[in-house]
Design an enzyme around this catalytic site. Structure first.
Site, PDB file in Angstrom:
ATOM      1  N   ASP A   1      -1.222   3.084 -12.791  1.00  0.00           N
ATOM      2  CA  ASP A   1      -1.552   2.571 -11.462  1.00  0.00           C
ATOM      3  C   ASP A   1      -3.075   2.598 -11.317  1.00  0.00           C
ATOM      4  OD1 ASP A   1      -1.428   1.871  -8.751  1.00  0.00           O
ATOM      5  OD2 ASP A   1       0.272   3.198  -8.377  1.00  0.00           O
TER       6      ASP A   1
ATOM      7  N   HIS B   1       6.754   5.065  -3.410  1.00  0.00           N
ATOM      8  CA  HIS B   1       6.144   6.268  -2.845  1.00  0.00           C
ATOM      9  C   HIS B   1       5.626   6.057  -1.431  1.00  0.00           C
ATOM     10  CE1 HIS B   1       2.948   3.807  -4.427  1.00  0.00           C
ATOM     11  NE2 HIS B   1       2.073   4.475  -3.699  1.00  0.00           N
ATOM     12  N   ASP B   2       5.596   4.817  -0.952  1.00  0.00           N
ATOM     13  CA  ASP B   2       5.114   4.518   0.398  1.00  0.00           C
ATOM     14  C   ASP B   2       6.241   4.146   1.356  1.00  0.00           C
ATOM     15  OD1 ASP B   2       2.419   4.944  -0.114  1.00  0.00           O
ATOM     16  OD2 ASP B   2       2.047   2.866  -0.699  1.00  0.00           O
TER      17      ASP B   2
ATOM     18  N   ASP C   1      -3.172  -1.675  -7.311  1.00  0.00           N
ATOM     19  CA  ASP C   1      -2.966  -1.309  -5.918  1.00  0.00           C
ATOM     20  C   ASP C   1      -3.682  -2.295  -4.987  1.00  0.00           C
ATOM     21  OD1 ASP C   1      -2.050   0.880  -4.018  1.00  0.00           O
ATOM     22  OD2 ASP C   1      -4.198   0.897  -3.588  1.00  0.00           O
TER      23      ASP C   1
ATOM     24  N   GLU D   1       0.192  -5.220  -6.273  1.00  0.00           N
ATOM     25  CA  GLU D   1       0.682  -4.894  -4.933  1.00  0.00           C
ATOM     26  C   GLU D   1      -0.059  -5.783  -3.945  1.00  0.00           C
ATOM     27  OE1 GLU D   1       1.152  -1.096  -1.895  1.00  0.00           O
ATOM     28  OE2 GLU D   1      -0.689  -1.364  -3.057  1.00  0.00           O
TER      29      GLU D   1
END
Length: 543
Positions: free
Chosen positions: A98, A321-322, A198, A247
């Site tokens: 990431d 994770h969000d 990200d 993302e």
């Protein structure tokens, strides 16, 4: 469409801090991932996506990077990462890192140099602006408050679209871009197999003007973003066997087709989050709201058909994770029979869509939101800020906690539940965040021993994607879009047709006679009786 191997892949997301702790310090580590490689191989996934493992102050759990070249000592050493990559490769697993390139930590050496002098070459690595009338614009940070923070040492404001310790990088500066490309190439040489970028569609900023809203129209899918991504592709991963996913924040279908069309040479696939806002009341995240099934179907199918027909590629997911746990969000988590059935049905609905599926750690065993009782149990900066904002707006403590219990990012960040031992087998110490209290019956060990567990549904869905070309390459045809309880679609490839029918409610539902459901069952959750589908049941048949 060319049958490239990566399109048949399934990605498993690991949040290292909460995955497996081998040192007893309460934080997961790289050796903890090595320890569980046999399990991940057994599950059948192809790529392991690790959320950031770089050196970081951890103000945003690693998404505030202080040194892109250094492994965070909290997770282990560079040699631990090399061993993880080697042993993963030995088991047929690939590693995806990431990377956060929209911003760095304010502790990064670039920012520290930039703030010391307006003449420093690093000053232009970020967006510093002087203003005598307060912040340069009224843009809002995604974590709350104005997106500009005043730095005393620089005597200027700097832009931070996220936390104030995360300063946005200036991609218009060619030196910044080259420095970032060097980072990508370093990790390719190190041996990684993919990258998740990200909030990558925020890297190109437009004009710095006051906004009638919150400012995102000036930096979302900005003026040079496609140019930048093509350049990064050509300078880094585009010449290697590397899988990439971007993302995308508040993006559009049209942009995502452009991001992922192979001939444009930008990215392989994209995440979008529109389908995960169907339980936002009036578009507001921090509300208690049941989800809108019709809206969920409409958004998913619009993106499914749009990207497929446009020649792009989806990344498909319920959790990360969000995001809250999907069985708590769109399924049932307070009844064991319904938890298992709804989790299986949600898996079937998602994994038979077109695109690359992502499984978030614990999703495959039906982990739930933890429903914390006090604000002291939360760790996430966004959630803590939201709690204070909700209380300021007049919400009671109970209602504010209820909202966090539905929407907080910490709902997915509780430790992985491996067995019935203390803390779910995650650590012998005190975990950095509390384990969900249901770990004694929801854990990997119990799931492996139960042939009817959620785990085996995921395992079968992964195998179907590997074996059946229709899952990867088939067209998708929405069906029964106006039905208030059923989620229905077809997959079509060459002469083969599959029908997916899922009941997304507590009620037994009559199957419409217009659906040609057969007895040739591919995979199923729950049962069909006399033309009726049980609550939260799904059936996939060849038609």
């Amino acid at each position: 469409m060319a049958q490239q191997d990566w399109r048949k892949s399934v990605v498993y997301q690991i949040y290292p801090k909460s995955f497996n702790d081998t040192t007893g310090d309460g934080h997961g580590d790289l050796r903890g991932i090595i320890e569980k490689l046999d399990y991940l191989q057994f599950l059948g996934v192809d790529y392991l996506w690790l959320t950031p493992i770089y050196d970081s102050p951890m103000n945003d759990n690693g998404y505030d990077i202080r040194d892109y070249y250094k492994v965070n000592p909290a997770f282990g050493s560079e040699s631990d990462l090399r061993e993880l990559i080697t042993k993963a490769h030995d088991k047929g697993l690939k590693i995806m890192l990431d990377i956060v390139f929209n911003h760095t930590s304010t502790e990064h050496k670039w920012f520290q140099e930039a703030r010391q002098s307006a003449e420093s070459p690093y000053r232009d690595y970020y967006f510093f602006k002087t203003s005598e009338n307060g912040p340069p614009t009224n843009w809002l940070s995604k974590f709350g408050g104005n997106a500009w923070a005043f730095d005393d040492e620089a005597n200027a404001y700097y832009l931070h679209l996220f936390d104030k310790t995360q300063a946005d990088l200036n991609w218009d500066n060619e030196a910044v871009r080259h420095a970032l490309y060097d980072i990508v190439n370093y990790w390719i040489e190190f041996g990684v197999d993919g990258f998740r970028f990200d909030v990558i569609n925020l890297i190109s900023k437009g004009k710095f003007e006051h906004s009638p809203a919150i400012g995102k129209e000036y930096y979302t899918d900005g003026p040079r973003v496609h140019e930048f991504l093509h350049e990064m592709n050509q300078r880094t991963f585009g010449h290697h066997d590397i899988m990439t996913v971007g993302e995308m924040s508040s993006t559009t279908l049209e942009h995502c087709i452009r991001y992922t069309k192979p001939e444009r040479q930008e990215l392989h696939s994209v995440f979008n989050f529109h389908h995960l806002k169907v339980d936002y009341r009036d578009g507001e995240k921090w509300t208690n709201q049941t989800f809108d099934l019709h809206q969920l179907k409409e958004i998913l199918m619009r993106w499914q058909t749009g990207i497929y027909e446009g020649g792009g590629w989806n990344a498909i997911f319920w959790c990360n994770h969000d995001q809250p746990r999907v069985v708590s969000r769109f399924g049932v988590d307070d009844n064991e029979v319904m938890r298992k059935r709804s989790a299986k049905t949600l898996a079937i609905v998602l994994h038979l869509l077109q695109g690359t599926p992502y499984i978030y750690q614990g999703e495959e065993i039906g982990m739930t939101n933890p429903y914390f009782n006090t604000i002291d149990q939360y760790r996430d900066v966004e959630s803590l800020n939201a709690y204070e904002a909700l209380r300021t707006q007049g919400e009671t403590k109970e209602e504010a906690l209820n909202i966090l219990g539905q929407k907080s990012r910490d709902n997915s960040r509780t430790p992985m539940q491996w067995n019935q031992e203390q803390h779910g087998g995650f650590t012998t110490g005190t975990p950095w965040i509390d384990v969900a209290p249901n770990y004694k019956h929801i854990n990997v060990e119990a799931a492996i021993q139960d042939p009817d567990s959620i785990l085996y549904t995921y395992k079968k869905l992964i195998q179907l994607r590997h074996d059946e070309d229709i899952v990867t390459y088939g067209a998708i045809v929405p069906r029964c879009m106006d039905h208030p309880q059923l989620f229905v679609y077809e997959r079509q490839y060459k002469e083969v047709r599959w029908l997916i029918v899922a009941n997304m409610t507590h009620e037994t539902v009559k199957i419409p006679e217009t659906l040609e459901m057969s007895d040739d069952v591919v995979i199923q959750s729950g049962d069909v009786h006399d033309g009726y589908l049980e609550p939260y049941a799904a059936r996939v048949t060849v038609i």
